[in-house]
Design a protein around this motif. Structure first.
Motif, PDB file in Angstrom:
ATOM      1  N   ALA A   8      40.707  34.131  38.502  1.00  0.00           N
ATOM      2  CA  ALA A   8      39.840  34.733  39.526  1.00  0.00           C
ATOM      3  C   ALA A   8      38.669  33.806  39.840  1.00  0.00           C
ATOM      4  CB  ALA A   8      39.348  36.096  39.065  1.00  0.00           C
ATOM      5  N   ARG A   9      38.086  33.186  38.817  1.00  0.00           N
ATOM      6  CA  ARG A   9      36.982  32.232  39.046  1.00  0.00           C
ATOM      7  C   ARG A   9      37.453  31.024  39.846  1.00  0.00           C
ATOM      8  NH1 ARG A   9      35.208  32.325  33.225  1.00  0.00           N
ATOM      9  NH2 ARG A   9      34.008  34.222  33.129  1.00  0.00           N
ATOM     10  N   ARG A  10      38.638  30.488  39.493  1.00  0.00           N
ATOM     11  CA  ARG A  10      39.166  29.319  40.211  1.00  0.00           C
ATOM     12  C   ARG A  10      39.423  29.643  41.676  1.00  0.00           C
ATOM     13  NH1 ARG A  10      43.277  28.851  35.866  1.00  0.00           N
ATOM     14  NH2 ARG A  10      42.226  27.831  34.173  1.00  0.00           N
ATOM     15  N   VAL A  14      35.259  27.052  46.310  1.00  0.00           N
ATOM     16  CA  VAL A  14      35.538  26.532  47.644  1.00  0.00           C
ATOM     17  C   VAL A  14      36.710  25.570  47.608  1.00  0.00           C
ATOM     18  CG1 VAL A  14      34.584  25.215  49.577  1.00  0.00           C
ATOM     19  CG2 VAL A  14      33.148  26.832  48.355  1.00  0.00           C
ATOM     20  N   SER A  15      36.783  24.752  46.565  1.00  0.00           N
ATOM     21  CA  SER A  15      37.894  23.807  46.458  1.00  0.00           C
ATOM     22  C   SER A  15      38.577  23.986  45.108  1.00  0.00           C
ATOM     23  CB  SER A  15      37.389  22.371  46.608  1.00  0.00           C
ATOM     24  OG  SER A  15      36.448  22.092  45.604  1.00  0.00           O
ATOM     25  N   ASP A  16      39.690  24.710  45.113  1.00  0.00           N
ATOM     26  CA  ASP A  16      40.484  24.898  43.917  1.00  0.00           C
ATOM     27  C   ASP A  16      41.621  23.886  43.976  1.00  0.00           C
ATOM     28  OD1 ASP A  16      41.801  25.777  41.692  1.00  0.00           O
ATOM     29  OD2 ASP A  16      42.639  27.554  42.640  1.00  0.00           O
ATOM     30  N   GLY A  17      41.568  22.883  43.137  1.00  0.00           N
ATOM     31  CA  GLY A  17      42.565  21.821  43.170  1.00  0.00           C
ATOM     32  C   GLY A  17      43.953  22.250  42.752  1.00  0.00           C
ATOM     33  N   GLY A  18      44.062  23.331  42.008  1.00  0.00           N
ATOM     34  CA  GLY A  18      45.363  23.776  41.509  1.00  0.00           C
ATOM     35  C   GLY A  18      46.054  24.734  42.445  1.00  0.00           C
ATOM     36  N   GLY A  19      45.527  25.908  42.559  1.00  0.00           N
ATOM     37  CA  GLY A  19      46.151  26.944  43.377  1.00  0.00           C
ATOM     38  C   GLY A  19      47.111  27.802  42.570  1.00  0.00           C
ATOM     39  N   VAL A  20      47.527  28.887  43.172  1.00  0.00           N
ATOM     40  CA  VAL A  20      48.415  29.834  42.522  1.00  0.00           C
ATOM     41  C   VAL A  20      49.861  29.519  42.896  1.00  0.00           C
ATOM     42  CG1 VAL A  20      49.076  32.271  42.405  1.00  0.00           C
ATOM     43  CG2 VAL A  20      46.673  31.639  42.443  1.00  0.00           C
ATOM     44  N   LEU A  21      50.744  29.568  41.906  1.00  0.00           N
ATOM     45  CA  LEU A  21      52.174  29.408  42.137  1.00  0.00           C
ATOM     46  C   LEU A  21      52.833  30.781  42.031  1.00  0.00           C
ATOM     47  CD1 LEU A  21      52.923  26.272  39.936  1.00  0.00           C
ATOM     48  CD2 LEU A  21      52.783  26.376  42.425  1.00  0.00           C
ATOM     49  N   VAL A  22      53.723  31.069  42.952  1.00  0.00           N
ATOM     50  CA  VAL A  22      54.468  32.321  42.921  1.00  0.00           C
ATOM     51  C   VAL A  22      55.887  32.002  42.480  1.00  0.00           C
ATOM     52  CG1 VAL A  22      55.262  34.300  44.251  1.00  0.00           C
ATOM     53  CG2 VAL A  22      53.050  33.262  44.781  1.00  0.00           C
ATOM     54  N   LEU A  23      56.303  32.634  41.388  1.00  0.00           N
ATOM     55  CA  LEU A  23      57.642  32.447  40.836  1.00  0.00           C
ATOM     56  C   LEU A  23      58.475  33.679  41.173  1.00  0.00           C
ATOM     57  CD1 LEU A  23      56.544  31.313  37.259  1.00  0.00           C
ATOM     58  CD2 LEU A  23      56.998  29.854  39.219  1.00  0.00           C
ATOM     59  N   LEU A  24      59.718  33.467  41.537  1.00  0.00           N
ATOM     60  CA  LEU A  24      60.622  34.560  41.870  1.00  0.00           C
ATOM     61  C   LEU A  24      61.902  34.397  41.068  1.00  0.00           C
ATOM     62  CD1 LEU A  24      61.543  36.964  43.678  1.00  0.00           C
ATOM     63  CD2 LEU A  24      62.346  35.249  45.308  1.00  0.00           C
ATOM     64  N   MET A  25      62.262  35.442  40.316  1.00  0.00           N
ATOM     65  CA  MET A  25      63.515  35.423  39.572  1.00  0.00           C
ATOM     66  C   MET A  25      64.378  36.580  40.066  1.00  0.00           C
ATOM     67  SD  MET A  25      64.377  35.516  35.496  1.00  0.00           S
ATOM     68  CE  MET A  25      63.826  37.168  35.232  1.00  0.00           C
ATOM     69  N   ILE A  26      65.614  36.264  40.447  1.00  0.00           N
ATOM     70  CA  ILE A  26      66.584  37.267  40.890  1.00  0.00           C
ATOM     71  C   ILE A  26      67.739  37.228  39.905  1.00  0.00           C
ATOM     72  CG2 ILE A  26      68.097  38.010  42.757  1.00  0.00           C
ATOM     73  CD1 ILE A  26      66.237  36.493  44.680  1.00  0.00           C
ATOM     74  N   ASN A  27      68.120  38.416  39.405  1.00  0.00           N
ATOM     75  CA  ASN A  27      69.115  38.453  38.350  1.00  0.00           C
ATOM     76  C   ASN A  27      70.113  39.588  38.550  1.00  0.00           C
ATOM     77  OD1 ASN A  27      70.436  37.774  36.021  1.00  0.00           O
ATOM     78  ND2 ASN A  27      68.850  38.507  34.635  1.00  0.00           N
ATOM     79  N   HIS A  28      71.325  39.369  38.093  1.00  0.00           N
ATOM     80  CA  HIS A  28      72.383  40.376  38.022  1.00  0.00           C
ATOM     81  C   HIS A  28      73.323  39.947  36.906  1.00  0.00           C
ATOM     82  CE1 HIS A  28      76.041  42.628  39.098  1.00  0.00           C
ATOM     83  NE2 HIS A  28      75.163  43.539  39.503  1.00  0.00           N
ATOM     84  N   ALA A  29      73.963  40.896  36.276  1.00  0.00           N
ATOM     85  CA  ALA A  29      74.847  40.583  35.143  1.00  0.00           C
ATOM     86  C   ALA A  29      75.995  39.659  35.534  1.00  0.00           C
ATOM     87  CB  ALA A  29      75.396  41.874  34.546  1.00  0.00           C
ATOM     88  N   SER A  30      76.440  39.727  36.790  1.00  0.00           N
ATOM     89  CA  SER A  30      77.564  38.887  37.202  1.00  0.00           C
ATOM     90  C   SER A  30      77.145  37.479  37.635  1.00  0.00           C
ATOM     91  CB  SER A  30      78.335  39.558  38.344  1.00  0.00           C
ATOM     92  OG  SER A  30      77.558  39.551  39.517  1.00  0.00           O
ATOM     93  N   PHE A  31      75.847  37.226  37.763  1.00  0.00           N
ATOM     94  CA  PHE A  31      75.390  35.877  38.121  1.00  0.00           C
ATOM     95  C   PHE A  31      75.687  34.921  36.974  1.00  0.00           C
ATOM     96  CE2 PHE A  31      71.769  36.762  41.395  1.00  0.00           C
ATOM     97  CZ  PHE A  31      72.696  37.300  42.252  1.00  0.00           C
ATOM     98  N   SER A  32      76.000  33.682  37.318  1.00  0.00           N
ATOM     99  CA  SER A  32      76.217  32.679  36.287  1.00  0.00           C
ATOM    100  C   SER A  32      74.921  32.409  35.521  1.00  0.00           C
ATOM    101  CB  SER A  32      76.755  31.399  36.909  1.00  0.00           C
ATOM    102  OG  SER A  32      75.888  30.942  37.924  1.00  0.00           O
TER     103      SER A  32
END
Length: 158
Positions: A8-10, A14-32
């Motif tokens: 939250a502080r970062r 005004v200039s946050d050199g990193g930034g937030v990454l959004v990760l997405l995981m999609i899963n199903h039992a039949s997926f490899s």
């Protein structure tokens, strides 16, 4: 789950050199293997897995009274891997998706996470879109067996 104090502080700088990454995981039992994507231009290894870079858009769920939280996601249909996995699913299959937000400087610390079933998956030649939410679960009957003339006819005889 709220953002960590350090993230939250970062984000308030005004200039946050990193930034937030959004990760997405999609899963199903039949997926490899589960599909793991990061909304970035380069792959990242975090939380013990490699996440493939693929820009996508997510509308995070609202926190409204009397409304089921729903997130909407849309990604480019690049390659045939994701489409092939979706087409191989059995009818009525339920996909599970997890959205995780981490800060680039501390990718091992989860700042936000939302997991829910995917529904309304639509695939065309350019995009894959879906809705994340617990609509199907919330619409199920709370009572598995009801007493009515069909299930308990003796109760309804005169």
């Amino acid at each position: 789950m709220t953002l960590s104090t350090s993230t939250a502080r970062r984000l308030q700088k005004v200039s946050d050199g990193g930034g937030v990454l959004v990760l997405l995981m999609i899963n199903h039992a039949s997926f490899s293997a589960p599909v793991r994507l990061v909304n970035d231009t380069r792959n990242i290894t975090t939380l013990g897995y490699e996440w493939l870079a693929l820009p996508f858009s997510i509308t995070l769920p609202n926190d409204k009274a009397k409304e089921v939280p729903r997130a909407r996601l849309q990604m480019d249909n690049v390659g045939r891997e994701m489409t092939a996995e979706l087409e191989a699913l059995p009818p009525g299959a339920s996909l599970k998706a997890t959205i995780t937000m981490v800060h680039r400087s501390t990718p091992g610390v989860i700042d936000y996470q939302f997991a829910a079933p995917l529904s309304g998956v639509r695939v065309d030649s350019f995009t894959v879109s879906a809705t994340m939410g617990r609509d199907d679960i919330m619409r199920l009957s709370a009572v598995l067996l009801r007493f009515d003339p069909v299930t308990a006819p003796a109760l309804f005889t005169e």
